[in-house]
Design an enzyme around this catalytic site. Sequence first.
Site, PDB file in Angstrom:
ATOM      1  N   THR A  78      23.118   0.727   6.909  1.00  0.00           N
ATOM      2  CA  THR A  78      22.176  -0.383   6.864  1.00  0.00           C
ATOM      3  C   THR A  78      22.241  -1.194   5.570  1.00  0.00           C
ATOM      4  O   THR A  78      22.348  -2.424   5.602  1.00  0.00           O
ATOM      5  CB  THR A  78      20.743   0.141   7.070  1.00  0.00           C
ATOM      6  OG1 THR A  78      20.651   0.728   8.365  1.00  0.00           O
ATOM      7  CG2 THR A  78      19.712  -0.967   6.953  1.00  0.00           C
ATOM      8  N   LYS A 160      12.209  -2.727   7.150  1.00  0.00           N
ATOM      9  CA  LYS A 160      12.731  -1.861   6.096  1.00  0.00           C
ATOM     10  C   LYS A 160      12.849  -2.650   4.795  1.00  0.00           C
ATOM     11  O   LYS A 160      13.236  -3.827   4.813  1.00  0.00           O
ATOM     12  CB  LYS A 160      14.111  -1.324   6.472  1.00  0.00           C
ATOM     13  CG  LYS A 160      14.159  -0.453   7.707  1.00  0.00           C
ATOM     14  CD  LYS A 160      15.607   0.000   7.958  1.00  0.00           C
ATOM     15  CE  LYS A 160      15.717   0.861   9.201  1.00  0.00           C
ATOM     16  NZ  LYS A 160      17.133   1.268   9.452  1.00  0.00           N
ATOM     17  N   ASP A 161      12.597  -1.985   3.672  1.00  0.00           N
ATOM     18  CA  ASP A 161      12.709  -2.703   2.400  1.00  0.00           C
ATOM     19  C   ASP A 161      14.125  -3.226   2.183  1.00  0.00           C
ATOM     20  O   ASP A 161      14.320  -4.365   1.766  1.00  0.00           O
ATOM     21  CB  ASP A 161      12.273  -1.808   1.227  1.00  0.00           C
ATOM     22  CG  ASP A 161      13.050  -0.515   1.115  1.00  0.00           C
ATOM     23  OD1 ASP A 161      14.241  -0.561   0.783  1.00  0.00           O
ATOM     24  OD2 ASP A 161      12.469   0.557   1.357  1.00  0.00           O
ATOM     25  N   ARG A 162      15.155  -2.417   2.466  1.00  0.00           N
ATOM     26  CA  ARG A 162      16.522  -2.866   2.230  1.00  0.00           C
ATOM     27  C   ARG A 162      16.923  -3.996   3.165  1.00  0.00           C
ATOM     28  O   ARG A 162      17.790  -4.806   2.836  1.00  0.00           O
ATOM     29  CB  ARG A 162      17.495  -1.690   2.356  1.00  0.00           C
ATOM     30  CG  ARG A 162      17.417  -0.879   3.639  1.00  0.00           C
ATOM     31  CD  ARG A 162      18.285   0.384   3.531  1.00  0.00           C
ATOM     32  NE  ARG A 162      18.279   1.220   4.726  1.00  0.00           N
ATOM     33  CZ  ARG A 162      17.474   2.242   4.931  1.00  0.00           C
ATOM     34  NH1 ARG A 162      16.577   2.568   4.013  1.00  0.00           N
ATOM     35  NH2 ARG A 162      17.557   2.968   6.049  1.00  0.00           N
TER      36      ARG A 162
END
Length: 544
Positions: A78, A160-162
Site C-alpha cells: 500500500t 488509511k493515513d498512508r
Amino acid sequence: MKKILATLAALLLLAGCASTPAPTASKPKLVVFMAIDGFPERQLVDYRDQLAPDGFRRFLDRGTWFSDAHYGYAFTVTAAGHATMLTGAYPHQTAIIGNEWRDPVTGEMVYCTGDPTATYIGHTTKKLDGTSPKNLKVDTVGDVLRKIDPNSKVIAISGKDRGAILPAGHRGTAYMYMAQTGQFASTTYYMKEHPPWVTAFNDAKPADAYFGREWKPLLDDASYAKSLPDSQKWYPKGGALPKKMGEGSDKPGPLYYGGLLPSPFGDDLTLNFARAAIVGENLGTDDSPDIISISLSGHDYVNHAYSAESRLSHDHTLQLDRLLQSFYQDLDRMVGKDNYVLILTADHGFMPAPEVSLAAGRNAGRQSGSQAIARINAALGKQFGEGAWVKYFSASAAELDKKLIAERKVDLAAITEAARKQLEAEEGVAVAYTRAEIVSNSRAGAPFFDQMRKSWNAERSGDIQYALKPYWMMTSSTSSTTHGSPHPYDTNIPIVFYGPAWIGAGRVDTRVEEADVAPTIARLLGIPPPATAEGKPLPLTPPR
C-alpha cells in the site's frame, strides 16, 4: 447523518446552479485522482455486465482505459503504491520501501508516514501512527503545482493515513479516518486546527448513521456464481453476507468505527467527506487548478480477509461501482463535466488465497519468515559458527548482523552470498539478490531483478532482497491472502482516465506503468513532471 446530508445537498444544489465555472479545454480546473486500495485490474472487468451505467463504465465506455497497466517494482504494498502514484517514482527513489521497515542501523521499526514531531488534531497519537510525509524523499505532481501556483490546492483523503499522506506530498493537506471516533482528522504537520467545514462534518457524527445497517448483496445469489461462496473454512469470522454494522454493541464505539472500514459504508463515508472537501475548499472554482486525491480503503480489507475471488469481494466491487456513480454525477454538477479530469487506479493487486490456488492445482503455500530465518542461521552456523547472522526480514529483504560479522572477523561477502543461497533454497522463495548485486546492477536481465532493484533503497533496505514464488505468501501476515510480489496478479492494476474536454473513449492495450500517471497529470495541467518521475505521459485517446 440527515443533518450533514442536507447540508451537502444544499451545497451541491448551489454548486450545480450558480457557481459551476464556465467550461474550458485549456487545462482542467480540478484533477480528481482516485485509488481503490487492493483492486486488481481483473476485478474492474470481470463483472462488466453487472456494472451500473456511470460508475466504472464511465471509464470503460467513455474514457481511456489501459488494459495492461502495471507497477514496475517488486514489493507491491500500500505505502509503496501510494508513494508512486503522484510522484511517478518507484521505491528506490521515494524511499517508501514498504508500509513499515526496520532502520538498518538501529533495528527500530519505522512506519512509512511516522513522524514524532507531528500529532493528530483532536485525537490520540501513538508511537508508529502516520502523521507526515517526512519519509517521502521526492516531490509529487501536487508539490510541483503548488510551487508554480501557491493558490492551487492539493487535498488528499483516505481511510488509511498512508493513503492520504503520501499522495498529498509535502505541500498538500491530508485527512484520514480515525477508527477510534469515526471522524476525519489532519495533523499538526499541516495545520494547527481544522477548518470550519471539517469541524462541521465531524460534529454531525456521520459515521453513527451506519450503526445497525446491514451490508446486503446487491444481486441475487445466481449473479455471484463465478465467485467463491461465503463461509469458506479458511475464512476468518464474519465471512458471509449480510453483515450488520455494530453487531454485538449497544452503541457506536471504537470497535464499530473500525468495523466500518472493511465495508461499503466506510467508502461511502470517505466519499461524503470528499464531497464536503470540494465544497468547503472551493475546489475547481477558479483559474488555479486544484487536485483532490481520494483513496478508498475498504476493498483491501475485504480482499485480505476473503480474497478477490470471494463473493464478498465481488459484491464489494459492485457496491463501490454504485457509490462511484453517485459521486461522479455529483462531480458533474459541482464542478462541471468539462472542467475536471477523473483518474482511477489502485496501489496494488491481490494474489489468490493459497487455498484457491491449491484447489486449482497450482504450487502454492505460505512461507514462514521466522522459520526461514531459523533454518538459514542454522545452515550458516555450520559454516561460520553459531550465531543469529540474519537478524530479521524488513520490507522483503534480509538484514545481516554486521556487528556480529565484524566481531567474528567473518568475510562479509562470503557470508552474504551463503545467506543468499540459503534464502533461495526456501520452499516459497523464487530469487534473492545481494546489496552488491543491486548496487552494481550486475544481474540485469535475471528473473525479477529489475523489479526488485526498483523496490530497493540504498539507505533503508536490507542486505538481501528476495521475491516469493507465484501463489506463495509470507505467514507473518494475519490475513487469508495478501500482495507484495512482482507477479502480474499483484502488479496489474487499473489505470483509467475520463474527461470529455481532454480525453476520448478508447482501450489501449500497450503495456504502461503506474509511474506514467504523474507525468500524464502534469502534462494535462501544463506543468513539468516531478524531477524524479521515471514514467512518460500516457497516450490518452484524443477527444472527438
